[in-house]
Design an enzyme around this catalytic site. Structure first.
Site, mmCIF file in Angstrom:
data_model
loop_
_atom_site.group_PDB
_atom_site.id
_atom_site.type_symbol
_atom_site.label_atom_id
_atom_site.label_comp_id
_atom_site.label_asym_id
_atom_site.label_seq_id
_atom_site.Cartn_x
_atom_site.Cartn_y
_atom_site.Cartn_z
ATOM 1 N N GLN A 188 -10.749 -5.706 -9.881
ATOM 2 C CA GLN A 188 -9.527 -5.276 -10.558
ATOM 3 C C GLN A 188 -9.150 -6.240 -11.684
ATOM 4 O OE1 GLN A 188 -6.972 -5.060 -7.112
ATOM 5 N NE2 GLN A 188 -7.968 -6.876 -6.305
ATOM 6 N N ASP A 193 -2.507 -13.384 -1.794
ATOM 7 C CA ASP A 193 -1.642 -14.425 -2.366
ATOM 8 C C ASP A 193 -1.183 -15.433 -1.330
ATOM 9 O OD1 ASP A 193 0.861 -13.439 -1.113
ATOM 10 O OD2 ASP A 193 0.685 -11.787 -2.532
ATOM 11 N N ASP A 251 -1.047 -5.204 3.898
ATOM 12 C CA ASP A 251 -0.403 -5.642 2.652
ATOM 13 C C ASP A 251 -1.219 -5.094 1.488
ATOM 14 O OD1 ASP A 251 1.082 -6.938 0.743
ATOM 15 O OD2 ASP A 251 0.237 -8.917 1.136
#
Length: 286
Positions: free
Chosen positions: A33, A88, A158
């Protein structure tokens, strides 16, 4: 991208949000991505994938506290936690605050996200990658849940929006795999978009999850940079009672855990399951 310009989110065609870019820290295409991390005076460091905001330093705590403490405190004695995505590190950070959790497995498809976030968003993980209970697996989430021999008490998806690499995490194959590796009485939660704008996403998740779990619902939280309304989280379990725990029970577990949160509290926990009538009506109609 030049500094002191405007970065525009591309999630919706007819309207959107923008951020002033004070400083671009990183912008590159990873294996999966397009990833950008930039600084903004109002929200601190901002990370976006494929033109969609994923997290900011200023408001990330709302999302991550609600995705972790709601299922973990509702469960009450979760020992083994699986995070799908979460590169993250902030979801991991919040799970590590629960000292009764014995193992935390995080499955992230993109090793680049983990590496870049460790460097450019250190406050998100806050050292949690070094927790001895933690294991990182670089793999596709659908593949992992359908192949692993491990089982879990809580699964937290997530995921990004259901486009690109995140699309597979909204499929029946993924939900079936999660049911497969979830212990009896376990809880599955997942981000499900901003319901006012992405209602079809919530309805699709509810329909698919209902094939595998007896209690499927949603809970909500207001997160400023996930604009357009209240953020919706999918909730699925076979223990119908834990969505209706008394406030006294949640309060006792919250204090026993020794948590000090910036958004989550036991009153928010209970209130989060109150859904708008338009969502009730849409669910009843399908």
């Amino acid at each position: 991208m030049a500094e002191n310009t405007m970065w525009h989110e591309t999630l919706h065609d007819q309207f959107g949000q923008y951020f002033a870019v004070d400083n671009v820290l990183y912008h590159e295409k990873t294996d999966h991505q397009d990833l950008i991390i930039f600084e903004n005076a109002a929200f601190g460091r901002v990370m976006a994938l494929d033109g969609v905001v994923q997290t900011t330093e200023r408001d990330e705590f709302i999302y991550h506290e609600m995705m972790t403490h709601v299922p973990l405190l509702a469960h009450g004695h979760a020992k083994h936690v699986l995070i799908i995505g979460g590169g993250d590190g902030a979801m991991l950070r919040e799970v590590t605050r629960h000292k009764n959790v014995e193992t935390i497995t995080m499955v992230e498809i993109d090793a680049g996200v983990v590496s870049f976030c460790r460097q450019y968003l250190p406050n998100h993980n806050a050292g949690s990658y070094d927790d001895p209970r933690f294991t990182l697996v670089i793999d596709d989430g659908v593949n992992f849940v359908n192949q692993t021999h491990q089982t879990f008490d809580v699964i937290i998806s997530d995921c990004t929006d259901p486009i690109g690499p995140g699309e597979s995490l909204f499929t029946s194959a993924f939900y079936e795999g999660c049911k497969r590796c979830l212990n009896p009485g376990g809880i599955f939660v997942a981000q499900n978009g901003v319901c006012f704008l992405q209602q079809d996403e919530a309805l699709d998740s509810h329909r698919k999850l209902s094939h595998y779990f007896s209690d499927v619902s949603f809970y909500q939280a207001a997160i400023p940079t996930y604009y357009g309304g209240i953020m919706t989280f999918a909730w699925a379990t076979d223990n119908d009672a834990i969505r209706h725990l008394s406030s006294e029970t949640i309060q006792a577990r919250f204090h026993a855990a020794g948590l000090k949160c910036r958004y989550y509290n036991p009153a928010i926990h209970a209130a989060a399951f109150a859904l708008p009538q338009y969502l009730h009506d849409a669910l009843s109609a399908q």
